[in-house]
Design a protein around this motif. Structure first.
Motif, PDB file in Angstrom:
ATOM      1  N   ASN A 341     -75.382  59.776 -22.459  1.00  0.00           N
ATOM      2  CA  ASN A 341     -76.563  59.387 -23.243  1.00  0.00           C
ATOM      3  C   ASN A 341     -76.510  57.906 -23.588  1.00  0.00           C
ATOM      4  O   ASN A 341     -76.767  57.495 -24.713  1.00  0.00           O
ATOM      5  CB  ASN A 341     -76.678  60.246 -24.491  1.00  0.00           C
ATOM      6  CG  ASN A 341     -76.740  61.730 -24.125  1.00  0.00           C
ATOM      7  OD1 ASN A 341     -77.303  62.097 -23.075  1.00  0.00           O
ATOM      8  ND2 ASN A 341     -76.167  62.560 -24.948  1.00  0.00           N
ATOM      9  N   ASN A 364     -76.839  63.519 -20.864  1.00  0.00           N
ATOM     10  CA  ASN A 364     -77.178  62.794 -19.631  1.00  0.00           C
ATOM     11  C   ASN A 364     -76.008  61.886 -19.277  1.00  0.00           C
ATOM     12  O   ASN A 364     -75.686  60.959 -20.000  1.00  0.00           O
ATOM     13  CB  ASN A 364     -78.423  61.945 -19.862  1.00  0.00           C
ATOM     14  CG  ASN A 364     -79.675  62.800 -19.983  1.00  0.00           C
ATOM     15  OD1 ASN A 364     -79.722  63.901 -19.419  1.00  0.00           O
ATOM     16  ND2 ASN A 364     -80.659  62.302 -20.711  1.00  0.00           N
ATOM     17  N   LEU A 382     -79.074  59.099 -13.704  1.00  0.00           N
ATOM     18  CA  LEU A 382     -78.559  60.015 -14.726  1.00  0.00           C
ATOM     19  C   LEU A 382     -78.347  61.376 -14.106  1.00  0.00           C
ATOM     20  O   LEU A 382     -79.089  61.805 -13.217  1.00  0.00           O
ATOM     21  CB  LEU A 382     -79.564  60.155 -15.873  1.00  0.00           C
ATOM     22  CG  LEU A 382     -79.849  58.899 -16.694  1.00  0.00           C
ATOM     23  CD1 LEU A 382     -80.885  59.233 -17.754  1.00  0.00           C
ATOM     24  CD2 LEU A 382     -78.573  58.376 -17.318  1.00  0.00           C
TER      25      LEU A 382
HETATM   26  C1  NAG Z   1     -81.865  63.141 -20.850  1.00  0.00           C
HETATM   27  O1  NAG Z   1     -82.854  62.569 -20.026  1.00  0.00           O
HETATM   28  C2  NAG Z   1     -84.096  63.180 -20.027  1.00  0.00           C
HETATM   29  C3  NAG Z   1     -85.001  62.512 -19.070  1.00  0.00           C
HETATM   30  O2  NAG Z   1     -84.326  62.093 -17.960  1.00  0.00           O
HETATM   31  C4  NAG Z   1     -84.659  63.106 -21.429  1.00  0.00           C
HETATM   32  O3  NAG Z   1     -85.883  63.828 -21.455  1.00  0.00           O
HETATM   33  C5  NAG Z   1     -83.692  63.705 -22.384  1.00  0.00           C
HETATM   34  O4  NAG Z   1     -84.171  63.567 -23.714  1.00  0.00           O
HETATM   35  C6  NAG Z   1     -82.348  63.072 -22.284  1.00  0.00           C
HETATM   36  N1  NAG Z   1     -81.396  63.735 -23.170  1.00  0.00           N
HETATM   37  C7  NAG Z   1     -80.693  63.075 -24.071  1.00  0.00           C
HETATM   38  C8  NAG Z   1     -79.780  63.921 -24.879  1.00  0.00           C
HETATM   39  O5  NAG Z   1     -80.784  61.871 -24.225  1.00  0.00           O
END
Ligand code: NAG
Ligand code: NAG
Ligand code: NAG
Ligand code: NAG
Ligand code: NAG
Length: 424
Positions: A341, A364, A382
């Motif tokens: 993240n 991510n 990611l």
């Molecule tokens: C991970 O990435 C997605 C989009 O790629 C996003 O919608 C999501 O909020 C992200 N999760 C975190 C925990 O940041």
């Protein structure tokens, strides 16, 4: 008649004939009726050195002669009697000599006597053919000319060292650079015991091109950033230079300069294709050679940063083991950092192992490759890792379905029992 006899007596005295009566009678009859006989020149061969002797030829015959003439070749010599005497001979006296003896009846000519006049060597001269320039592999002919009789013995010298050759021609086939130098010839006439040595003749042999080498400055290059200066050198006669990259000649452009008569190539903001298969070629009027490909490392990248997750699935149960690997095309090899993240993890290296994962591992993930020479960072895409709690096995929807199905069965059973009871 009396006067004629007196003349005969005088002639007989000159010829050295004995004045005995019967021989004198024979002599008279021969004179009157017969041609001269047994004509020869004595000696038959004579060998003398020029300016060093007297030629003395005697014309010998039997019979009486009113005239004796000497011939050299076919030309008459005037003013000689039965002895031909030449003081202090010269080379022009060399030849065949005959005497022509005549009387009133006839004439006769002797067999030739051979007179050899030795002279020389002198006027020695040394010539080279073709006149040049000569190069490694050329064929060269050196000719030593000299005035001498008989033909002299020849010796050849290169830079004062004697060569084994002994002919008036010195043939140098496929000449090499170690045959470059001052040639001279020496002629020795064993008859006159005289010797003459030529002036030295310089025969330069141009060397073929070899040892084509490229030096580079600097030797560490960063793609799109560094300038490089490549200097080519070669051994051999009068080298000229050009550069070939991957089969085509390198020409000047906004990034590329060619200087120092072609021997220096300067490339600004160098790229890998600039040094794809770059060689320096050197040539002269008869030979050429080229360098090994220029082998300089260009630092570049990272490019094509890839993140792979094994095993690859949408959700992971708590307790799973997950391996994330990061790769990149880079010279030198990239260093890797890991992010969850977008916050940096303490772990570094191309692999991130997540063992016995928990829900809070969800996030991510990404990696970032870094090249410490080019100072370029490049991040991967990611990758979503989702860890879920284990709930005794079946998910909520399935449980609800099963409960509903059980209820339905119960209702049906109850209904069945009720109908059976009513009929009774
Ligand atoms: C991970 O990435 C997605 C989009 O790629 C996003 O919608 C999501 O909020 C992200 N999760 C975190 C925990 O940041
Ligand atoms: C013979 O002739 C040469 C040249 O004319 C002369 O130099 C030399 O002294 C002569 N030798 C004698 C013995 O007369
Ligand atoms: C030889 O001498 C005779 C008589 O003098 C002359 O007729 C004849 O031509 C001479 N021969 C040569 C070859 O000179
Ligand atoms: C040839 O001779 C010249 C002049 O005498 C001299 O300068 C040169 O060094 C000589 N070359 C060799 C190879 O000996
Ligand atoms: C290029 O140079 C490196 C070391 O500098 C060497 O290991 C490599 O073999 C060279 N490659 C070629 C094609 O010569």
């Amino acid at each position: 008649m009396k006067t004629i006899i007196i003349v005969f007596v005088l002639l007989g005295a000159i010829s050295g004939l004995p004045e005995e009566d019967d021989e004198f009678t024979d002599f008279l009859s021969a004179l009157i009726e017969e041609p001269v006989q047994d004509l020869e020149v004595i000696p038959q061969t004579v060998e003398l050195n020029e300016f060093n002797g007297t030629l003395n030829l005697h014309c010998s015959f039997v019979g009486n002669a009113t005239n004796i003439q000497w011939l050299k070749g076919s030309s008459p010599i005037s003013g000689a009697g039965s002895n031909l005497i030449i003081l202090n001979v010269t080379r022009n006296d060399h030849g065949s000599y005959r005497c022509n003896v005549s009387n009133s009846v006839s004439f006769d000519i002797s067999e030739p006597a051979e007179v050899f006049i030795n002279y020389g060597p002198e006027d020695i001269g040394l010539k080279v053919s073709p006149s040049g320039p000569h190069h490694e592999g050329s064929n060269v002919l050196l000719t030593c000319s000299v005035q001498s009789r008989p033909s002299p013995e020849f010796l050849w010298f290169l830079n004062g060292d004697r060569l084994s050759d002994s002919k008036p021609d010195l043939r140098l086939s496929n000449i090499q650079t170690n045959q470059d130098g001052n040639y001279s010839c020496e002629a020795f006439n064993s008859k006159t015991q005289k010797m003459q040595t030529s002036q030295p003749l310089l025969v330069p042999v141009n060397e073929r091109i070899s040892s084509v080498v490229v030096a580079s400055d600097p030797t560490d290059l960063v793609e799109f950033n560094s300038s490089v200066r490549l200097s080519c050198s070669a051994s051999g006669f009068s080298p000229h230079y050009f550069w070939m990259n991957n089969g085509s000649e390198v020409t000047a452009s906004d990034r590329v300069q060619i200087t120092d008569g072609g021997s220096t190539l300067t490339i600004a903001k160098v790229t890998r294709p600039d040094l794809n298969l770059l060689r320096c070629h050197a040539f002269n009027y008869f030979s050429e050679d080229f360098s090994d490909p220029v082998n300089i490392s260009i630092f570049y990248g990272p490019e094509l940063v890839e993140l792979t997750v094994v095993p690859s699935q949408e959700h992971y149960k708590e307790g799973s083991d997950i391996t994330l690997s990061c790769s990149a095309v880079s010279t030198p090899p990239a260093e890797f950092q890991w992010f969850i993240n977008e916050s940096l993890l303490s772990h570094s290296g191309p692999e991130l192992r997540l063992s016995n994962v928990e829900v809070n591992h969800t996030g991510n993930y990404s990696c970032r490759a870094f090249n410490k020479k080019t100072l370029i960072h490049q991040a991967s895409r990611l990758s979503v890792i989702s860890v879920v709690v284990e709930s005794g096995g079946l998910p909520a929807g399935a449980i609800a379905g099963i409960v509903l199905a059980c209820l339905a069965v119960l209702v049906l059973v109850a209904a069945g029992v009720y109908f059976l009871y009513r009929r009774k």
